[in-house]
Design a protein around this motif. Structure first.
Motif, PDB file in Angstrom:
ATOM      1  N   ALA A 192       0.822  -1.205   0.000  1.00  0.00           N
ATOM      2  CA  ALA A 192       0.000   0.000   0.000  1.00  0.00           C
ATOM      3  C   ALA A 192       0.858   1.258   0.000  1.00  0.00           C
ATOM      4  CB  ALA A 192      -0.928   0.008   1.212  1.00  0.00           C
ATOM      5  N   LEU A 193       1.996   1.213   0.716  1.00  0.00           N
ATOM      6  CA  LEU A 193       2.934   2.340   0.765  1.00  0.00           C
ATOM      7  C   LEU A 193       4.344   1.792   0.618  1.00  0.00           C
ATOM      8  CD1 LEU A 193       1.560   4.333   3.858  1.00  0.00           C
ATOM      9  CD2 LEU A 193       1.110   4.825   1.434  1.00  0.00           C
ATOM     10  N   THR A 194       5.198   2.539  -0.102  1.00  0.00           N
ATOM     11  CA  THR A 194       6.589   2.133  -0.286  1.00  0.00           C
ATOM     12  C   THR A 194       7.517   3.310  -0.036  1.00  0.00           C
ATOM     13  OG1 THR A 194       5.925   0.507  -1.976  1.00  0.00           O
ATOM     14  CG2 THR A 194       8.255   1.096  -1.865  1.00  0.00           C
TER      15      THR A 194
ATOM     16  N   LYS B  40      -3.031   5.237  13.952  1.00  0.00           N
ATOM     17  CA  LYS B  40      -2.812   3.853  14.403  1.00  0.00           C
ATOM     18  C   LYS B  40      -4.022   2.949  14.214  1.00  0.00           C
ATOM     19  CE  LYS B  40       0.346   2.254  16.587  1.00  0.00           C
ATOM     20  NZ  LYS B  40       1.501   1.403  16.195  1.00  0.00           N
ATOM     21  N   LEU B  41      -4.847   3.259  13.222  1.00  0.00           N
ATOM     22  CA  LEU B  41      -5.871   2.296  12.835  1.00  0.00           C
ATOM     23  C   LEU B  41      -5.221   1.106  12.142  1.00  0.00           C
ATOM     24  CD1 LEU B  41      -8.750   4.625  11.577  1.00  0.00           C
ATOM     25  CD2 LEU B  41      -8.668   3.331  13.698  1.00  0.00           C
ATOM     26  N   VAL B  42      -4.072   1.362  11.511  1.00  0.00           N
ATOM     27  CA  VAL B  42      -3.232   0.284  10.986  1.00  0.00           C
ATOM     28  C   VAL B  42      -1.788   0.572  11.397  1.00  0.00           C
ATOM     29  CG1 VAL B  42      -4.746  -0.155   9.011  1.00  0.00           C
ATOM     30  CG2 VAL B  42      -2.794   1.383   8.738  1.00  0.00           C
ATOM     31  N   ASP B  43      -0.970  -0.460  11.443  1.00  0.00           N
ATOM     32  CA  ASP B  43       0.440  -0.312  11.802  1.00  0.00           C
ATOM     33  C   ASP B  43       1.301  -0.312  10.546  1.00  0.00           C
ATOM     34  OD1 ASP B  43       0.094  -0.306  14.628  1.00  0.00           O
ATOM     35  OD2 ASP B  43      -0.159  -2.493  14.584  1.00  0.00           O
ATOM     36  N   ALA B  44       2.252   0.604  10.489  1.00  0.00           N
ATOM     37  CA  ALA B  44       3.217   0.614   9.395  1.00  0.00           C
ATOM     38  C   ALA B  44       4.052  -0.670   9.444  1.00  0.00           C
ATOM     39  CB  ALA B  44       4.113   1.836   9.499  1.00  0.00           C
TER      40      ALA B  44
ATOM     41  N   ILE C  67       0.150  11.050  -4.767  1.00  0.00           N
ATOM     42  CA  ILE C  67       0.625   9.690  -4.514  1.00  0.00           C
ATOM     43  C   ILE C  67       0.074   8.730  -5.558  1.00  0.00           C
ATOM     44  CG2 ILE C  67      -1.237   9.259  -2.837  1.00  0.00           C
ATOM     45  CD1 ILE C  67       0.799   7.512  -1.283  1.00  0.00           C
ATOM     46  N   THR C  68       0.935   7.870  -6.043  1.00  0.00           N
ATOM     47  CA  THR C  68       0.576   6.864  -7.036  1.00  0.00           C
ATOM     48  C   THR C  68       1.210   5.537  -6.649  1.00  0.00           C
ATOM     49  OG1 THR C  68       0.425   8.472  -8.844  1.00  0.00           O
ATOM     50  CG2 THR C  68       0.767   6.194  -9.467  1.00  0.00           C
ATOM     51  N   SER C  69       0.407   4.489  -6.614  1.00  0.00           N
ATOM     52  CA  SER C  69       0.906   3.145  -6.294  1.00  0.00           C
ATOM     53  C   SER C  69       1.759   3.131  -5.034  1.00  0.00           C
ATOM     54  CB  SER C  69       1.713   2.585  -7.475  1.00  0.00           C
ATOM     55  OG  SER C  69       0.911   2.528  -8.642  1.00  0.00           O
ATOM     56  N   GLY C  70       1.301   3.906  -4.033  1.00  0.00           N
ATOM     57  CA  GLY C  70       1.960   3.892  -2.736  1.00  0.00           C
ATOM     58  C   GLY C  70       3.227   4.707  -2.649  1.00  0.00           C
ATOM     59  N   GLN C  71       3.528   5.526  -3.672  1.00  0.00           N
ATOM     60  CA  GLN C  71       4.738   6.340  -3.663  1.00  0.00           C
ATOM     61  C   GLN C  71       4.404   7.800  -3.965  1.00  0.00           C
ATOM     62  OE1 GLN C  71       6.947   3.810  -6.577  1.00  0.00           O
ATOM     63  NE2 GLN C  71       8.488   3.686  -4.952  1.00  0.00           N
TER      64      GLN C  71
ATOM     65  N   SER D 260      -5.613   6.732   1.970  1.00  0.00           N
ATOM     66  CA  SER D 260      -6.262   6.409   3.255  1.00  0.00           C
ATOM     67  C   SER D 260      -5.308   5.677   4.192  1.00  0.00           C
ATOM     68  CB  SER D 260      -7.520   5.565   3.019  1.00  0.00           C
ATOM     69  OG  SER D 260      -8.527   6.326   2.381  1.00  0.00           O
ATOM     70  N   THR D 261      -4.421   4.880   3.637  1.00  0.00           N
ATOM     71  CA  THR D 261      -3.459   4.162   4.474  1.00  0.00           C
ATOM     72  C   THR D 261      -2.557   5.138   5.222  1.00  0.00           C
ATOM     73  OG1 THR D 261      -3.478   2.214   3.031  1.00  0.00           O
ATOM     74  CG2 THR D 261      -1.568   2.483   4.469  1.00  0.00           C
ATOM     75  N   ILE D 262      -2.178   6.225   4.574  1.00  0.00           N
ATOM     76  CA  ILE D 262      -1.350   7.230   5.249  1.00  0.00           C
ATOM     77  C   ILE D 262      -2.062   7.752   6.492  1.00  0.00           C
ATOM     78  CG2 ILE D 262      -0.473   9.592   5.047  1.00  0.00           C
ATOM     79  CD1 ILE D 262       0.333   8.955   2.181  1.00  0.00           C
ATOM     80  N   LEU D 263      -3.338   8.134   6.344  1.00  0.00           N
ATOM     81  CA  LEU D 263      -4.084   8.652   7.488  1.00  0.00           C
ATOM     82  C   LEU D 263      -4.255   7.595   8.565  1.00  0.00           C
ATOM     83  CD1 LEU D 263      -4.547  11.079   5.649  1.00  0.00           C
ATOM     84  CD2 LEU D 263      -6.943  11.091   6.346  1.00  0.00           C
ATOM     85  N   ARG D 264      -4.514   6.371   8.167  1.00  0.00           N
ATOM     86  CA  ARG D 264      -4.739   5.305   9.146  1.00  0.00           C
ATOM     87  C   ARG D 264      -3.461   4.935   9.891  1.00  0.00           C
ATOM     88  NH1 ARG D 264      -8.605   2.115   4.878  1.00  0.00           N
ATOM     89  NH2 ARG D 264     -10.465   3.394   5.257  1.00  0.00           N
ATOM     90  N   CYS D 265      -2.314   5.127   9.245  1.00  0.00           N
ATOM     91  CA  CYS D 265      -1.054   4.917   9.947  1.00  0.00           C
ATOM     92  C   CYS D 265      -0.816   6.005  10.998  1.00  0.00           C
ATOM     93  CB  CYS D 265       0.113   4.904   8.959  1.00  0.00           C
ATOM     94  SG  CYS D 265       0.285   3.392   7.974  1.00  0.00           S
TER      95      CYS D 265
END
Length: 256
Positions: free
Chosen positions: A19-21, A52-56, A221-225, A44-49
Motif C-alpha cells: 500500500a505504501l513504499t 494507528k488504525l493500521v500499523d506501518a 501519490i501513485t501506487s503507494g509512492q 487512506s493508508t497514510i491517514l490510518r497509519c
C-alpha cells in the motif's frame, strides 16, 4: 520541528499487497495539506497509519514528539486525543442527538466510567454549543443525527473533532459523499478552522480542483509512492496525469 514526520514508511497488507513504499514527508504546524491520487493509491493508508488504525510495516512516524510506530497504548491514547478524524461516511451515532455526538469528542479526555456515563461539565456543554453555532448548526442541536442531511452530518463530524481540542485534523475523503453545494460549505469550514484556530489539517481528496483551490500544499501519490509534494501553483497538468496514470487526468469538479 514538524508536527508530523514520515520516515521511509512502508505498509504491506496480507504479506503481499504493497500500500505504501518508502514514503517520507513532514508537515509543519498550521499547514493545510491535501493528498491526492487514484483509488487504491495509499491515501487512506497514510491517514490510518497516523492514528494507528493500521500499523506501518516498516519505517517511523513521529507526531508531536511521539514515535507512533513504537508507541505503547498509553502513548497512542495521548496521540489520539490530539488527533481529530473526519470520515467520508461521518461515523456518527445516528440514534443520538447532534449535541450528544459533538460531546463524544471529549471522551478521550475522560476516565472510562465518566465517559461511559455521559457526564460532561457545563463548560464542555457551552463549548459544544459554541462550536455548533460557528458551524451553523445551533438550531439542530437536539435533532437525532439520522434526521440530518449529509452536509449537516459532516459538520457534526467536524464539530466533534474540534471538541477534542486537536493539534491535527485528519479528513478521509470528507466531501466524497456530498453534492457540490454541501462540499463547498465543508471545505470553507475546514479552511476557516485551519486559519482561525491554527489547527493543522491533512485531507485525502479525490477532487483535484478542490485541492488546488483550498490547499497550501499538495502531495500526489501513485501506487503507494509520492510523485509530487509542493504548492498548488507548480502542480502541472502533466504531473496530474502522472499521478492518476491517465492521459487525461482526473480533474473532478465538486466545488464551484
Amino acid at each position: 520541528m514538524p508536527i508530523l514526520e514520515f520516515q521511509d514508511v512502508s505498509k504491506v497488507y496480507d504479506k503481499t499487497t504493497k500500500a505504501l513504499t518508502d514514503v517520507s514527508f513532514s508537515v509543519d504546524e498550521g499547514e493545510f495539506v491535501s493528498i491526492i491520487g487514484p483509488s487504491g493509491s495509499g491515501k487512506s493508508t497514510i491517514l490510518r497509519c497516523i492514528n494507528k488504525l493500521v500499523d506501518a510495516t516498516q519505517g517511523s512516524i513521529f507526531f508531536d514528539g511521539h514515535n507512533i510506530t513504537t508507541a505503547d497504548k498509553k502513548e497512542i491514547r495521548k496521540v489520539r486525543k490530539k488527533t481529530g478524524m473526519i470520515f467520508q461516511h461521518y461515523n456518527l451515532v445516528d440514534r443520538l442527538s447532534v449535541i450528544e455526538n459533538v460531546l463524544h469528542g471529549r471522551l478521550g479526555h475522560k476516565a472510562t466510567i465518566t465517559g461511559a456515563a455521559g457526564i460532561y461539565s457545563e463548560q464542555e456543554k457551552e463549548n459544544a454549543f459554541a462550536i455548533l453555532d460557528k458551524l451553523g448548526l445551533a438550531d439542530q442541536a437536539y435533532k437525532r443525527c439520522d434526521e440530518l442531511s449529509g452536509g449537516q452530518k459532516q459538520r457534526v463530524g467536524i464539530a466533534r473533532s474540534i471538541m477534542q481540542e486537536p493539534r491535527l485534523i485528519l479528513c478521509d475523503e470528507p466531501i466524497a459523499s456530498l453534492d457540490p453545494s454541501s462540499s463547498k460549505v465543508i471545505m470553507d469550514h475546514l479552511s476557516d478552522i485551519n486559519q482561525s484556530m491554527k489547527i493543522t489539517c491533512i485531507l485525502n481528496l479525490h477532487q483535484v480542483d478542490v485541492a488546488l483551490k483550498y490547499s497550501k500544499r499538495i502531495i500526489g501519490i501513485t501506487s503507494g509512492q509520492i510523485v509530487y509534494d509542493g504548492p498548488p501553483e507548480t502542480l502541472s497538468k502533466s504531473k496530474i496525469h502522472e499521478i492518476y496514470q491517465s492521459s487525461e487526468g482526473e480533474l473532478i469538479t465538486d466545488v464551484e
